[in-house]
Design a protein around this motif. Sequence first.
Motif: not given
Length: 275
Positions: A226-242, A248-259
């Motif tokens: 428990n953090f300060r009266n059940f307050t939840f704070i977080g972050y997700i970073s999802d990085t994919r090299f596609i 097949t020898d060239s890539l691009y990067v995709n970012f997915t982010k959540f607060a």
Amino acid sequence: MKKTIITLVSILILFFIVTYFLFNLSYGKTVYQKSMMIGCMAELLPDNGFSKSKNACECIFDFLITKYSDEKLSNDIEFEKILSVESLTFSFCNNKHIKLENELEIDTTKKYYKVRLMNNFKDNQIEIIDAYVDRKRKDTILNEFRYFNNGVLDSSKSKFFDLIITGRKDSIMEGRIDFYSPRDTLPKEYIYQRNISFRYIQEEDDCIVVKEIETDTNSIKFPYKNFRNFTFIGYISDTRFIYKESTTDSLYVNFTKFAIDNKLSTNNIYIDLLK
């Protein structure tokens, strides 16, 4: 005697018809969904009339029954969690149809507050967007979006997460977060590499610490204190090299982010990373 029976039957039929329409029992595919509608209509009808109550209740449950099973909605403990998570849905639907004042209370001491927006497209297509608003700058920062086609969630066009925390607040609790993005529909052979980082804040020995979990899956389990009266704070970073389709020898990067938050108002330090 015969007239009495006919009169009683007529009264019962009339009662059924009035109940059916008054409580909007044409809505819902299951007995439980219809009982939910009865409860909602009974709550709103006295102050708002039939039309506004019907629209507000359908707005609320169109979202709930698409996202949650009857089993979860009928479980008191689970439903209490859902009420907290979906408070923005209730606020949005109520304010849209019955204009309740002060439904969404904003903590003015916090830098950000959440809003829920809805876009209606043709052919029963709906997009629901969850965003943060910077209270001082009035900037709107998008965080999640869910796309529905005829009431069915289209995950190939949606980016969102589900956060569940169970256990007693005075002990170590169990947390789980499941997240989704349109890139999940890509075949695995298109992904050269994927790096997921999940960070969250909690309290340990009277200190605030940042926990971090690295993984490559969309479902993450974690211990939470428990953090300060059940307050939840977080972050997700999802990085994919596609891999690019043409080679097949060239890539691009995709970012997915959540607060990630479980409160309507927040000082989440990770929101700036969404910009």
